[in-house]
Design a protein around this motif. Structure first.
Motif, PDB file in Angstrom:
ATOM      1  N   GLN A 238       0.863  -1.180   0.000  1.00 34.81           N
ATOM      2  CA  GLN A 238       0.000   0.000   0.000  1.00 34.81           C
ATOM      3  C   GLN A 238       0.903   1.233   0.000  1.00 34.81           C
ATOM      4  O   GLN A 238       1.607   1.496   0.975  1.00 34.81           O
ATOM      5  CB  GLN A 238      -0.922   0.016   1.222  1.00 34.81           C
ATOM      6  CG  GLN A 238      -1.969   1.106   1.091  1.00 34.81           C
ATOM      7  CD  GLN A 238      -2.816   1.270   2.343  1.00 34.81           C
ATOM      8  OE1 GLN A 238      -2.355   1.785   3.355  1.00 34.81           O
ATOM      9  NE2 GLN A 238      -4.051   0.814   2.271  1.00 34.81           N
ATOM     10  N   TYR A 239       0.871   1.987  -1.113  1.00 35.35           N
ATOM     11  CA  TYR A 239       1.700   3.189  -1.236  1.00 35.35           C
ATOM     12  C   TYR A 239       1.068   4.299  -0.408  1.00 35.35           C
ATOM     13  O   TYR A 239      -0.126   4.560  -0.536  1.00 35.35           O
ATOM     14  CB  TYR A 239       1.791   3.672  -2.683  1.00 35.35           C
ATOM     15  CG  TYR A 239       2.247   2.663  -3.723  1.00 35.35           C
ATOM     16  CD1 TYR A 239       2.974   1.522  -3.384  1.00 35.35           C
ATOM     17  CD2 TYR A 239       1.963   2.878  -5.069  1.00 35.35           C
ATOM     18  CE1 TYR A 239       3.397   0.633  -4.362  1.00 35.35           C
ATOM     19  CE2 TYR A 239       2.392   1.996  -6.055  1.00 35.35           C
ATOM     20  CZ  TYR A 239       3.096   0.868  -5.692  1.00 35.35           C
ATOM     21  OH  TYR A 239       3.515  -0.010  -6.662  1.00 35.35           O
ATOM     22  N   ASP A 240       1.867   4.993   0.390  1.00 29.82           N
ATOM     23  CA  ASP A 240       1.292   6.057   1.228  1.00 29.82           C
ATOM     24  C   ASP A 240       1.207   7.393   0.510  1.00 29.82           C
ATOM     25  O   ASP A 240       0.277   8.164   0.744  1.00 29.82           O
ATOM     26  CB  ASP A 240       2.080   6.206   2.544  1.00 29.82           C
ATOM     27  CG  ASP A 240       3.520   6.645   2.309  1.00 29.82           C
ATOM     28  OD1 ASP A 240       4.091   6.324   1.255  1.00 29.82           O
ATOM     29  OD2 ASP A 240       4.090   7.302   3.204  1.00 29.82           O
ATOM     30  N   SER A 241       2.204   7.684  -0.353  1.00 28.14           N
ATOM     31  CA  SER A 241       2.185   8.997  -1.000  1.00 28.14           C
ATOM     32  C   SER A 241       3.013   8.971  -2.269  1.00 28.14           C
ATOM     33  O   SER A 241       3.850   8.080  -2.462  1.00 28.14           O
ATOM     34  CB  SER A 241       2.752  10.069  -0.056  1.00 28.14           C
ATOM     35  OG  SER A 241       4.121   9.817   0.211  1.00 28.14           O
ATOM     36  N   GLY A 242       2.809   9.943  -3.106  1.00 29.85           N
ATOM     37  CA  GLY A 242       3.562  10.055  -4.353  1.00 29.85           C
ATOM     38  C   GLY A 242       2.824  10.969  -5.314  1.00 29.85           C
ATOM     39  O   GLY A 242       1.620  11.217  -5.157  1.00 29.85           O
ATOM     40  N   ASP A 243       3.576  11.494  -6.271  1.00 33.57           N
ATOM     41  CA  ASP A 243       2.971  12.299  -7.337  1.00 33.57           C
ATOM     42  C   ASP A 243       3.805  12.089  -8.593  1.00 33.57           C
ATOM     43  O   ASP A 243       4.783  12.792  -8.826  1.00 33.57           O
ATOM     44  CB  ASP A 243       2.927  13.785  -6.939  1.00 33.57           C
ATOM     45  CG  ASP A 243       2.222  14.631  -7.993  1.00 33.57           C
ATOM     46  OD1 ASP A 243       2.025  14.139  -9.139  1.00 33.57           O
ATOM     47  OD2 ASP A 243       1.877  15.788  -7.685  1.00 33.57           O
TER      48      ASP A 243
END
Lengths: 792, 164
Positions: free
Chosen positions: A420-425
């Motif tokens: 589960q990826y928590d953050s990114g852009d």
């Protein structure tokens, strides 16, 4: 007076540099103990053979020789343990053949240690090793993955039928099959990930010492994780309790994964030091490093993507064979499974993924994690497959990525392969990289190159990776035989200076500076008043060391927790001194202040009070200001980004030149931008090395052909370009720093960008994919053998 | 055993060696100058570079006896007696041209030779080409190239930056 800014975000020049630039570093081979002896290892020069006899008499009689040992002498000690157990599809545990410290009955790879000669000088030990008479009877060998799985293949181990270590899978097979059946098209790509030799510049070394008055052993070793070595060697190999064994990893000259593992030589010198009552030192020659350091990568895969007519990814199927080498190195089984297949969603919304991974024993050096560990393999596969989809559908490589990116607002994002990826852009890093690389201006540059008779190409990689492997409970359920927390002890001294004892280890990363900056930021003291201690089990608490870009995200977070305790205790002491309630005390810029007043106590005053508790709330509070915290992360961190590479090929020679390389990475909170930039540049150099230059080559029998720097192409200064590094950061949401890790992004993100550029440069020759390394010979052969299609 | 006499970092040293003893072995094992490193066994990596009579030499590739009577400077002998760093040492630190530090002594000694022997100036491409005898696995060379360029004007007493 304004103090220089030395906290989070400052490019502070490194504290450790002075000793390194003046020749005063302390690497293991620089150390010598009184009465020290030297060990030389006699290794197999055959890939697979029965040991019929070993005659040590001539070697024992040689000048200066004190002892010669073979496996018979080591009968009482255990094999080298493996730290991760994988279970196959059918639930059975992986095959885990014994990895003896010295070969027992058979040798299984070139470099397998057979005997150790110990003498007064290294030259004497080397001379005597030449006098060992060892009769080997060659056996058929399995030199590559494909040889090892062929029917009738030579068996590397009797208890690993078919040379299979495990046959593992992850994901939704039925869902994948259903999606494939209905898809507009299925795009297939066969690819390999080349085998690499890590080649840290400092060869491995180990120095064992024994104190007969106390029965205490000390091992000085080139390790990334001394506590792990103490536990593995003490508990599993030598049967020594931890309190009688100290492991010191002093200055270590690079690791890149290869110095994580517990190696035979560490056990040999420690055991021999006890047996002989004298210190014993071993230092690898570079040629020994090539055949005894764990190698990296070595995958053969088929990747398939089901797509709809617009290029939307519907499902992915990956079938990978990976090489374990002749024995299981410490963390080898985890690399092609939980550090690889769980990453296969990459930056994309592919809803269904099914991956099968078969790990294979071969008569080659053990293979384990090398900078990136599984994620470079996943990234190369995904990004090359995405390019192949674009190629086959006639779509733009950027457009297909934008179509399939995980949207900005979809975080936390659950992938179909456990993470589960928590953050990114990914849009932000892509935009920035395209601008820095002037992607839009490429056609003009290509045309200009063509006018000069050169072939120009541009490649892109939009990758994601996972760092700071955790939490302990989850990795335990997946087969890890260790916890993956980190620890920090913050010791405030009576006059207010601070020593940090960290369980992480620096072997080039600059922790003595970066971790000190965390103290500057949180406790408000100058960096000159902070020292960071690592690498000595007699000094530091039980921590897990450094790999997987974990030191800041996990180790730094443990420091933040410990410093939170320091600040809270400091506020209590300040409240007592200032005769107010603890809730009224604020701590800022190194001062404890009664809120809304100018009444304050400095950090130094509070420290002194804690150790000289004359006026002190002794009933409620213990003296001292010394706190320890363990931090077990809630999740991995997920750095990612976009790398763009532009190459120009001289068709007359096939030599590719990288004319521009841009990396825009998301590494979360940056503590020292200068160090982050250096880490990314170094990682990219290794990624370019993999893509263009490096390859460990075995012949059909299992002889290592690329066994020295004369044969294995290390990237040199004139092989590499200047590298533009930038960051577009989103914060990690689950650790107190927001940091994600930067040590491996370069090696992970760059190879597909380089290969994408080469393939693009050769597109008029009908090239859809090329395996690494993209050597001039391969490129030249293509140019020679195929007529160029009409240029667009 | 034969005797070798060297002036190392300004001090005379006389040691017994074997015919096969390498200069680097004398420096590290007999004189305790462990700043000079050994990173390979094929004369490829340059971690062992020292100056022999003012010229950069791979000390793993020179017999101690060949250096008899020579003046040798190692990384330990670069800084002034008061601790003031050599401009190249300063440039490496300022430009983050080192990470693990293992290749650094040889890299610094080579870099000094490169700058000294090119008083007319150095382009980036020339610096990269001239550094090809030294391997670094950590930095990707980017900052090493910057450091060499930054040290050039200081070492030649000029203001202008040499590399573009």
């Amino acid at each position: 007076m304004n103090a220089p800014f030395e906290g989070i975000g400052a490019s502070v020049r490194r504290k450790e540099d002075l000793r390194f630039i003046s020749g005063r570093g302390h690497y293991v081979d620089d150390m010598n103990r009184p009465g020290q002896l030297h060990a030389v290892i006699k290794r197999s020069d055959r890939p697979h053979a029965k040991i019929n006899s070993i005659d040590t008499s001539a070697a024992l009689a040689a000048p200066g020789v004190v002892a010669v040992y073979t496996s018979t002498d080591l009968a009482a000690i255990g094999g080298l343990p493996c730290g991760w157990q994988i279970h196959s599809k059918d639930g059975s545990p992986m095959a885990e053949p014994k990895h003896p410290v010295l070969a027992e009955g058979k040798v299984r790879h070139v470099g397998d240690p057979i005997a150790v000669v110990i003498a007064a000088t290294k030259q004497q030990a080397k001379d005597a090793a030449e006098l060992l008479h060892i009769e080997l009877e060659d056996l058929p060998s399995a030199a590559s993955i494909l040889d090892a799985i062929a029917s009738g293949a030579a068996q590397v181990h009797d208890n690993a039928p078919g040379n299979i270590c495990y046959d593992w899978h992850i994901g939704d097979k039925a869902g994948m099959e259903a999606a494939f059946a209905q898809a507009h098209r299925v795009i297939t790509l066969d690819l390999t990930n080349n085998r690499l030799v890590p080649n840290a510049m400092e060869p491995r070394a180990a120095l064992g010492d024994y104190d007969s008055s106390t029965g205490d052993y000390t091992l000085y070793t080139t390790s990334q994780n001394p506590h792990v070595i103490r536990l593995l060697m003490g508990a599993f190999v030598l049967g020594l309790p931890e309190h009688k064994l100290r492991v010191v990893a002093p200055d270590v000259g690079g690791g890149f994964g290869s110095k994580i593992y517990h190696y035979a030589e560490e056990a040999i010198v420690t055991w021999a030091a006890g047996k002989l009552g004298r210190p014993v030192k071993w230092t690898a020659d570079r040629s020994e490093s090539f055949m005894s350091d764990a190698h990296g990568r070595d995958h053969v895969s088929t990747a398939k993507m089901a797509v709809d007519k617009d290029g939307k990814f519907l499902a992915m199927h990956v079938d990978t064979l990976c090489n374990m080498g002749a024995y299981l190195s410490t963390f080898a089984p985890a690399v092609p499974t939980y550090l690889y297949a769980t990453l296969l969603a990459g930056t994309y919304t592919t809803p269904v993924i099914y991956a099968e991974v078969k790990a294979v024993f071969t008569n080659t050096v053990p293979v384990d994690a090398y900078r990136g560990a599984g994620r470079p393999e996943a990234t190369f596969l995904i990004e090359r497959l995405v390019d192949a989809v674009a190629y086959d559908l006639g779509m733009d490589r950027v457009a297909i990525r934008l179509k399939n990116f995980i949207p900005r607002d979809a975080f936390p994002y659950q992938t179909p392969v456990a993470l589960q990826y928590d953050s990114g852009d990914y849009f932000a890093t892509l935009d920035a990289a395209l601008k820095h690389a002037d992607w839009a201006g490429f056609p003009a540059r290509r045309a200009a190159a063509a006018a000069k008779g050169k072939l120009r190409g541009i490649g892109i990689s939009t990758y994601l990776e996972a760092c700071g492997i955790a939490p302990s409970k989850v990795v335990g359920s997946l087969g890890a035989r260790a916890g993956l927390y980190e620890v920090a002890n913050i010791r405030v001294h009576p006059t207010g200076s601070v020593t940090v004892f960290t369980g992480t280890h620096s072997h080039g990363q600059g922790h003595e500076t970066t971790l000190a900056q965390l103290v500057v930021e949180q406790l408000g003291i100058p960096i000159a008043n902070v020292d960071v201690v690592h690498g000595d089990t007699a000094k530091i608490p039980f921590g897990m060391g450094t790999y997987g870009s974990r030191s800041l995200a996990v180790g730094g977070s443990a420091m933040v927790k410990a410093m939170d305790k320091i600040v809270l205790k400091g506020r209590k002491i300040a409240a007592h001194l200032l005769e107010t309630d603890v809730d009224d005390i604020e701590f800022k810029d190194g001062k404890f202040t009664v809120a809304g007043t100018d009444r304050s106590k400095s950090f130094g005053e509070i420290a002194l009070t804690a150790y000289v508790p004359h006026n002190y709330p002794i009933e409620e509070l213990e003296p001292g200001l010394d706190e320890t915290a363990f931090y077990d992360p809630k999740n991995f961190t997920f750095p990612g980004g976009c790398h763009v590479c532009e190459v120009e090929i001289d068709p007359a020679t096939g030599i590719p030149t990288i004319v521009n390389f841009v990396a825009v990475d998301d590494v979360g909170r940056v503590v020292n931008p200068m160090i982050v930039e250096g880490q990314v540049q170094g990682g990219i150099a290794q990624g370019i090395g993999q893509a263009l230059y490096e390859s460990a080559i075995y012949d059909a029998q299992g002889q290592l052909l690329s066994g020295s720097f004369m044969d294995y192409t290390m990237p040199r200064a004139d092989n590499l370009p200047n590298i533009t590094v930038a960051t577009e950061n989103t914060m990690c949401t689950h650790n107190p720093l927001g940091s994600k890790g930067c040590g491996e992004v370069g090696a992970i993100g760059s190879p597909p960008a380089v290969i994408g550029a080469i393939v693009d440069a050769l597109k008029d020759y009908g090239v859809r994919h090329m395996n690494m390394p993209a050597s001039p010979e391969k490129i030249w052969s293509i140019i020679q053998s195929r007529p160029a299609m009409a240029a667009e | 055993m034969p005797q070798v006499t060297l002036t190392v970092n300004g001090k005379t040293a006389s040691v017994e060696v074997e015919g096969r003893t390498l200069l680097v072995e004398v420096l590290r094992d007999k004189l305790g100058l462990t700043g000079t490193h050994v990173g390979c066994d094929t004369s490829q990596c340059g971690a062992c570079v020292v100056h022999v009579d003012g010229k950069a030499v791979k000390s793993c590739t020179m017999l101690a006896l060949q250096a008899n009577g020579s003046s040798v400077t190692t990384i330990e002998g670069l800084a002034a007696a008061d601790g003031t760093l050599h401009p190249m040492q300063e440039a490496f630190r300022e430009n983050h041209a080192l990470q693990c530090g293992f290749c650094t002594p040889g890299m610094v000694m080579s870099a000094i030779d490169i700058v000294t022997t090119h008083p007319q100036g150095l382009t980036e491409a020339e610096i990269r080409h001239l550094l090809e005898g030294n391997l670094c696995r950590c930095t990707g060379y980017h900052n090493i190239v910057k450091a060499v360029a930054a040290a050039w004007p200081v070492m030649h007493g000029k203001e202008a930056v040499a590399a573009e």
